[in-house]
Design an enzyme around this catalytic site. Structure first.
Site, short mmCIF file in Angstrom:
data_model
loop_
_atom_site.label_atom_id
_atom_site.label_comp_id
_atom_site.label_asym_id
_atom_site.label_seq_id
_atom_site.Cartn_x
_atom_site.Cartn_y
_atom_site.Cartn_z
N THR A 71 3.62 90.18 117.50
CA THR A 71 3.21 88.80 117.78
C THR A 71 4.36 87.80 117.78
OG1 THR A 71 2.59 88.62 115.42
CG2 THR A 71 0.82 89.08 116.99
N SER A 72 5.56 88.23 117.42
CA SER A 72 6.73 87.38 117.56
C SER A 72 7.96 88.27 117.58
CB SER A 72 6.83 86.36 116.42
OG SER A 72 7.82 85.38 116.72
N SER A 73 9.01 87.80 118.26
CA SER A 73 10.19 88.67 118.41
C SER A 73 11.43 87.84 118.73
CB SER A 73 9.96 89.69 119.52
OG SER A 73 9.98 89.07 120.79
N MET A 112 5.19 88.00 124.82
CA MET A 112 3.92 87.89 124.13
C MET A 112 3.16 86.68 124.65
SD MET A 112 5.46 88.83 120.42
CE MET A 112 6.49 90.31 120.32
N THR A 162 9.81 90.72 115.22
CA THR A 162 10.01 90.04 113.95
C THR A 162 8.71 89.69 113.23
OG1 THR A 162 10.16 87.92 115.12
CG2 THR A 162 12.23 89.07 114.67
#
Length: 366
Positions: free
Chosen positions: A76-78, A223, A62
């Protein structure tokens, strides 16, 4: 169109949906926590493909490059793989009435599941990235579960919400902060844990008398916590055609790279350098095993050639990273090739310590 029912079906068929979490997963629509556009999915252009991923047991990235433009596209984000999220929640051993703090809000889906089961007043989540935090708030509000989302550094814990019964972290940490231990008296902490050499374990810690202690399990891939990052560099970021010190080794790098227990054990001693096995593309089956320092000042290579019993080594920089790797490998062999479940972690005011078999048997430094 694929729907939340399909996700529940997939998780059930895989045996990945614990009974105590079924109602929460059935009731909270994952699609509300997935952006309309992400790599591999576009809700407007291809709604069927978007839905297959949004309601599949797959991670959805995401954010890349901390939301900055022009970067290499590093995730870096999910929204994590749902079965992995449920594995963590099972390890957390949640019961009615528990107060839970989450470090790493992400999209907010994990907090939504917990809030649905426990009520939202018993759950708080903290997120380092302001943009990610704001999106999590919006997602949770849309889902009718407006959990408190704090923007801040979760490595300091959530003091305003302590004491906690459970603390769950959804990003990988190198060091478990003692603040978490202080804020979870008599409780449990579950977090992805590791170093640059190996970062694919859950640490499951029980807290008692100011000390957290437990063992490792699972094979998560999360992450990094933003201020504990490592293992970020490409070969070209560290190697600039410098000439290193040459030697040979009898250790086949494939023996290390193909053994998860070996990688974990070496990683408990060599935490600030990481391996990359680079295969030749000419069909020769030759390969170069790289060890790259987190600080980008040291590197090492082992040149694998099929059929040989000695392999060329080259090392550059203030550290001899292959020597450190080989020493950790030999130590692991001398201990009888212990599996990862024989290792444990203790966290107290003096820091964290990794041990083998019993808390007093500390893993030696590199």
């Amino acid at each position: 169109m694929t729907s939340q029912k399909r996700l529940v079906e997939i998780l059930t068929d895989k045996g990945a949906l614990p009974p105590e979490w079924r109602e929460a997963v059935e009731s909270v629509d994952r699609g509300l926590f997935i952006p309309d556009r992400f790599e591999g999915g576009d809700k407007e252009a291809d709604p069927a493909q978007w839905a297959r991923l949004a309601y599949g047991d797959v991670p959805v990235v995401t954010q890349v490059d901390d939301g900055e433009e022009g970067g290499p596209g590093r995730p870096t984000s999910s929204s994590s793989m749902p079965s992995m999220m449920l594995e963590m929640l099972s390890l957390l051993d949640v019961h009615d009435g528990h107060r839970i703090g989450e470090v790493g809000a992400g999209t907010g889906l994990n907090a939504a599941w917990m809030a649905h089961r426990l009520c939202r007043e018993n759950v708080v989540t903290i997120e380092y990235d302001p943009a990610v935090a704001e999106q999590a708030r919006a997602n949770l509000k849309t889902a009718g579960l407006p959990v408190v989302v704090i923007t801040g550094d979760g490595m300091a814990g959530i003091p305003a919400f302590s004491p906690l019964d459970r603390l769950i972290c959804t990003c990988t940490v190198r060091t478990v902060p003692y603040a978490w231990v202080e804020q979870t008296p008599g409780g449990k902490i579950v977090t992805p844990w590791g170093g640059s050499f190996h970062s694919y374990s859950f640490a499951v810690l029980d807290v008692s008398d100011g000390t957290a202690q437990g063992r490792f399990t699972g094979y998560p891939e999360f992450m990094w916590a933003r201020n504990q990052r490592g293992r970020q560099w490409a070969i070209g970021d560290v190697y600039h055609r410098q000439e290193g010190v040459k030697s040979t080794t009898p250790v086949d790098p494939h023996d290390i790279d193909n053994d998860a227990d070996a990688l974990f054990a070496i990683g408990t001693r060599l935490r600030d350098a990481y391996p990359k096995l680079h295969h030749a593309d000419d069909g020769s089956r030759e390969a170069t095993y790289w060890i790259l320092g987190d600080d980008r000042t040291s590197w090492a290579t082992v040149e694998y050639v099929p059929g040989r019993t000695e392999f060329e080594v080259e090392q550059y920089g203030p550290r001899r990273l292959w020597d450190e790797t080989a020493a950790a490998w030999e130590w692991w062999l001398a201990q009888g090739r212990p599996a990862r479940d024989r290792f444990g972690l203790t966290v107290d005011r003096d820091g964290q310590r990794v041990w083998l078999d019993e808390p007093g048997w500390l893993v030696p430094a590199s």
